[in-house]
Design a protein around this motif. Structure first.
Motif, short mmCIF file in Angstrom:
data_model
loop_
_atom_site.label_atom_id
_atom_site.label_comp_id
_atom_site.label_asym_id
_atom_site.label_seq_id
_atom_site.Cartn_x
_atom_site.Cartn_y
_atom_site.Cartn_z
N UNK A 49 0.82 -1.21 0.00
CA UNK A 49 0.00 0.00 0.00
C UNK A 49 0.85 1.26 0.00
N UNK A 50 1.96 1.23 0.75
CA UNK A 50 2.80 2.41 0.85
C UNK A 50 3.67 2.63 -0.38
N UNK A 51 3.65 1.68 -1.33
CA UNK A 51 4.43 1.82 -2.57
C UNK A 51 3.54 2.09 -3.78
N UNK A 52 2.26 2.31 -3.55
CA UNK A 52 1.34 2.48 -4.66
C UNK A 52 1.72 3.66 -5.56
N UNK A 53 2.27 4.71 -4.97
CA UNK A 53 2.59 5.90 -5.76
C UNK A 53 3.54 5.58 -6.92
N UNK A 54 4.32 4.51 -6.80
CA UNK A 54 5.27 4.14 -7.85
C UNK A 54 4.58 3.68 -9.13
N UNK A 55 3.30 3.35 -9.05
CA UNK A 55 2.58 2.87 -10.23
C UNK A 55 2.50 3.95 -11.31
N UNK A 126 -0.96 9.09 -6.35
CA UNK A 126 0.45 9.47 -6.40
C UNK A 126 0.75 10.40 -5.22
N UNK A 127 2.02 10.57 -4.92
CA UNK A 127 2.43 11.26 -3.70
C UNK A 127 1.92 12.69 -3.59
N UNK A 262 2.83 6.40 4.67
CA UNK A 262 4.08 6.60 3.94
C UNK A 262 5.04 7.49 4.71
N UNK A 263 4.48 8.31 5.60
CA UNK A 263 5.33 9.16 6.43
C UNK A 263 5.92 8.41 7.61
N UNK A 264 5.65 7.10 7.71
CA UNK A 264 6.20 6.23 8.75
C UNK A 264 5.83 6.71 10.16
#
Length: 308
Positions: A49-55, A126-127, A262-264
């Motif tokens: 989920x936290x890597x979705x922006x890479x799509x 996206x971010x 995503x901000x941990x």
């Protein structure tokens, strides 16, 4: 400091009986109906989920390619009287505009261009939370009938599934270039120089090596060309698009939820922030919507093994 005393630019006035004007009007209608024509068979899964922006980087070119394919498949809608036989949409990623309606072997140059579309995709998770592309092309390089089109998209199951297109932003490319410069020089608040240098000799459908970019005198933040930040250009469209509901929850709520992770941040802090949103809701409808979002997002926490 810049002021907004200068009136904003308006879209080019097109001759109503010009075949290209009629073509452009039909294309605008087809583009606005794009969600019903868009087909993308690939199924995306296994992305954190936290890597979705890479799509956006991985699938962006494929999404734009599917838009071109959809336009060619809907020829009957934009050319019902066969006035543009022999013309097809082609994508050229290193050219401007990057999609052109062309007929090959029609002139001494070997190609004839009817009009162009500068096509951009925007993955809604996206971010940035807004389209991040830069559009720096000078207005002189845009033909009056050329369009700037931004296609929003998302996965039908949010975290997985097949890409789905939303209603795109469609506007005159020349107007967008002029409005970008208008915003830069007359609307944004700054004490720095607002001068912009435009390339000489720029004309529509330039070669790849031609200079066609406007260049600001000062751009410390590298924001020139970020048309999504030019207040009044696509502001309302971005706001409306972020209200799109996927699985019963608005995209902007999905975005905020994923951004928190995503901000941990500490999971307990995330849970508290989400609950505070419920408490801040003023009226009954807003509160019910916040509760619905909170419950659904808590379900996501459980699904991903996060202890709320």
């Amino acid at each position: 400091m810049a002021t907004a005393e200068v009136p904003p630019p308006e879209e080019p006035v097109l001759q109503e009986d010009d075949p290209k004007t009629i073509l452009q009007q039909r294309l605008r209608t087809v583009l606005l109906g794009l969600p019903s024509f868009f087909k993308f068979s690939n199924h995306i899964s296994g992305v954190n989920a936290t890597d979705l922006y890479s799509l956006n980087g991985l699938l962006g070119a494929s999404i734009e390619g599917q838009v071109v394919k959809a336009l060619n498949q809907q020829r009957a809608l934009w050319d019902p009287d066969d006035e543009w036989l022999g013309y097809t949409f082609e994508r050229q990623s290193q050219a401007f505009p990057d999609v052109r309606l062309v007929r090959k072997g029609a002139s001494t140059d070997g190609i004839e261009i009817a009009l162009g579309i500068e096509l951009k995709g925007w993955f809604l998770l996206s971010k940035e939370g807004e389209p991040s592309f830069r559009f720096t092309t000078t207005a002189a390089a845009c033909a009056d009938h050329d369009l700037l089109v931004v296609v929003p998209w998302y996965l039908d199951n949010v975290l997985s599934g097949s890409p789905v297109a939303g209603e795109p932003f469609v506007a005159s490319a020349k107007w967008a270039a002029e409005y970008r410069n208008y915003y830069w020089q007359h609307v944004r608040r700054t004490n720095a120089s607002t001068d912009i240098a435009s390339p000489s000799g720029a004309k529509p459908y330039p070669a790849k090596a031609d200079l066609i970019a406007d260049v600001p005198a000062v751009d410390g933040g590298k924001n020139f060309g970020r048309v999504a930040r030019a207040e009044g250009l696509m502001t309302d469209w971005i706001r409306t698009t972020n209200q799109t509901e996927v699985l019963g929850i608005r995209i902007e709520d999905w975005f905020l939820f994923l951004k928190m992770h995503s901000d941990q941040a500490d999971p307990s802090d995330i849970t508290l922030k989400l609950y505070e949103e419920v408490l801040r809701a003023k009226d009954g409808q807003a509160k019910r919507q916040a509760v619905k979002a909170y419950q659904s997002l808590m379900g996501l926490l459980d699904a991903y093994g996060v202890d709320g």
